[in-house]
Design an enzyme around this catalytic site. Structure first.
Site, PDB file in Angstrom:
ATOM      1  CB  SER A 155      45.942  28.184  -5.609  1.00 42.34           C
ATOM      2  OG  SER A 155      46.236  28.297  -4.220  1.00 42.34           O
ATOM      3  CE  LYS A 191      48.470  25.747  -3.111  1.00 39.96           C
ATOM      4  NZ  LYS A 191      47.545  26.759  -2.540  1.00 39.96           N
ATOM      5  CB  SER A 244      44.018  28.855  -2.114  1.00 41.69           C
ATOM      6  OG  SER A 244      44.175  29.796  -3.143  1.00 41.69           O
TER       7      SER A 244
END
Lengths: 439, 439
Positions: free
Chosen positions: A150, A79, A174
């Site tokens: 996210s 990420k 997330s």
């Protein structure tokens, strides 16, 4: 069966037996990305040449009898709020488009030391925070729907067979929401078990590094490389005691979501597990409010530098968390931190006679559209409690999209949770042991 | 009176009135470093040309009527575990001699946005951790003695008039011991008040950014730039209620140290403050043990990547924290974290009727030799409690070396503590308002 469809555990086994090379696996992943990422948009950057070079190196080492660890030669995604030395580190912020960090984040350093290969950086909500811009990633099972957030790109990349493993972060929900929406496995470990160094700071007492895989065995392999004590074998379901908790937010869960949990309970009981219904005590009904207060209150300190350095160029939503209006007051933050600390003890006492707690993975199937990444409310409470959570796919809803459940454990007992999750997943996930190819 | 002898508040006033330019101030600091650092060895690197260029820029902006903040044009030092973009970031580790980070740490970004100038990086215990190599820094008042640690270079640089302000970190007693040993002021703010992004991770729930100055006004100026709410005026001593606490570790404090505290109490009473003797409740006697467990337990996660990446090249002492023998167990870490959270509430209740708590600054004068940087035991307990602490010089001991006291406040009330500390320092520090020139 092509290499990109293997779970990490299967691919690791194939590489250990020399039936698969790291170059073949990396190339298969790159091909899948090439074919699919125009639709899925999971990646912000892919280090094609670097990954192939590392794969050749890992293959040469293995041929010479040197194996760094169980993930030797395994590609993984990261990420883009977690730094990989020498790769872009943009935080999906227009302010950091040309940023290239010099250090690997702690989790990336451990993976590289174990022979794994960072394939590239995945899309994320800006700074992995509430208030910035969203990821451009689409749900692999329906590009018209959100993959959750996210950690959108990491969840979608693993679901869409771009890469067997990927790291994300969780401050509210997330990690777990993309797992449920995309139909993949995820572990959010105990807060503090894994170094958060090199991950963008949002809320210091909530931020947790987690990872996605396509089986519990995949999650456990990464856990071992990151220094988490893992059990040698799955727990048998007979003898396992599981509490079902629909959470104080059960009214936000769709009929589909409740039905998936019901199916999981029936499957567990049929397989010999003891399942008891036990909700959280009423004193813990404010956990989601506490998460909001801690996240935005600690986010004030995290984002004040950006607000002062970049001024109007910084995201409005994030700037408000730092400088108001509506900034969380210090007494409110203090009260929420103390509430969270107390709630940890209440939770452990309340569930002291069970092995794990089972709850819905999210409010239901992924929403249509990409404007919202969905609600974190079914996950945020566990983040405040600092407990480890495994996200487990649990079939599909009426729209044909994945649904999930979360199996929640106890602080600093992540290995025991993974052992239970392996047994639970075998009966709860209808896709367990089979390949699901989106698109 | 030359510019390097001014406190930050005095220099800021002189620059605001155009009696002093930033170039003059930076040049005076560089000259002092040139004359003295061969003896004191506070600095690992000094960005001479960069600082002078920034000073010219700040002077030009001020001449054009643009003032970024109250520290516009002010040089400051940065402990070398806190990143400054484009300057060396070695953590005083032989593994990172050529590391140059690309991001400013949060505190550095806020200072630069406010017009302040990072002058260079100060020496530190390796990774600011217990178990690595020590700083080479010497006590400015006696080069045969330690300046304390781990923020050795920052404390010594401010004491020796190299720079008016410097940042350090505290995980146990790493801000407060150099303050006491070198005779300077220090603030360790409430845990979480200031972003810790860009500071080397050691123990996530203890690590705190702090700073040194030569007056409480200096500390407050930095606090304001970092977004801490500061009071407009000092609290009058009449009406101030202060509890004296010699701590559970009073038997470790030298006669000199107790005498300094006694003098401080008499001075406060003479000036009209109400002083009550009140020790911590017995249930908090394990705070230092909790600090050790949390520091080394969380240090396991922090240093595991270094241990796995660098192997034998990594410091033995730090590698043992990550991989044993003697690694802290997970149940012990969990128990210590929960004990700390509970202790925060006990502390606040126990002292709810006073404005602040006064205790010794360290066990006494700085030890002879540089092998040990002294004991953190008088400060670690407050670090676990997450409370803000101001270090205040309090005269000299029998060896002619500085002694200090610590004024302890309440979480997220740092501004109130600074207001009280300004009044307390005026009567406790015999050097208040005067320049002390070591060497």
């Amino acid at each position: 069966m092509t290499a990109e469809t293997l779970t990490a555990a299967e691919a690791a086994g194939a590489m250990a037996e020399r039936r698969l090379s790291s170059v073949e696996l990396v190339a298969a992943c790159l091909d899948r990305i090439e074919r699919r990422d125009g639709t899925v948009r999971a990646w912000l950057s892919v280090d094609r040449e670097g990954a192939l070079a590392a794969a050749r190196q890992m293959d040469a080492e293995r041929a010479a009898g040197r194996v760094r660890g169980p993930l030797h030669g395994m590609p993984f995604g990261v990420k883009d709020v977690i730094d990989v030395a020498g790769q872009p580190g943009t935080h999906n912020s227009p302010l950091h488009l040309s940023r290239v960090p010099v250090d690997d984040a702690g989790c990336v350093a451990l993976m590289r030391a174990g022979g794994a290969i960072p394939l590239g950086k995945t899309d994320t909500a800006e700074f992995a925070a509430a208030g910035g811009r969203n990821a451009a990633t689409r749900n692999p099972h329906d590009p018209g729907r959100t993959p959750g957030g996210s950690s959108a790109g990491s969840g979608a990349a693993v679901a869409d067979l771009h890469v067997p493993l990927a790291f994300g972060t969780q401050t509210g929900g997330s990690m777990m929401r993309p797992a449920a929406y995309c139909g993949v496995y995820a572990l959010k470990p105990t807060w503090g078990e894994v170094s958060r160094e090199g991950a963008k700071l949002y809320a210091a007492s909530l931020d947790t590094i987690g990872w996605y895989g396509r089986s519990v065995a995949d999650l456990s392999l990464v856990a071992g490389v990151l220094g988490i004590e893992t059990a040698a074998a799955p727990r048998p379901l007979a003898g396992l005691r599981i509490a079902v908790c629909r959470t104080p937010y059960a009214d936000k869960v769709s009929a589909d979501g409740h039905a998936a949990l019901d199916r999981a309970v029936r499957a567990l009981e049929a397989a010999g597990a003891t399942v008891v219904a036990r909700e959280l005590p009423a004193s813990l009904n404010a956990l989601n409010d506490a998460k909001e207060t801690i996240m935005r209150g600690e986010g004030r300190a995290a984002f004040l530098p950006h607000a002062r350095v970049y001024g109007d160029r910084f995201s409005d939503g994030l700037r408000r968390q730092a400088e108001g209006p509506g900034v969380i007051t210090r007494p409110a933050l203090k009260a929420a931190l103390d509430y969270g600390a107390h709630a940890r003890l209440v939770f452990e006492s309340h569930y002291r006679d069970v092995d794990a707690v089972l709850c819905p993975g999210a409010t239901g199937e992924a929403d249509r559209g990409l404007e919202s990444s969905g609600s974190s409310i079914l996950s945020s409470l566990w983040t405040v409690l600092h407990v480890p959570v495994v996200g487990i796919p649990a079939g599909e809803g009426s729209g044909g999209l994945p649904l999930g459940v979360q199996l929640v454990g106890f602080r600093f007992a992540d290995g025991a949770l993974l052992a239970a999750a392996e047994a639970v997943a075998a009966v709860v996930d209808p896709w367990a042991g089979r390949v699901r190819v989106p698109g």
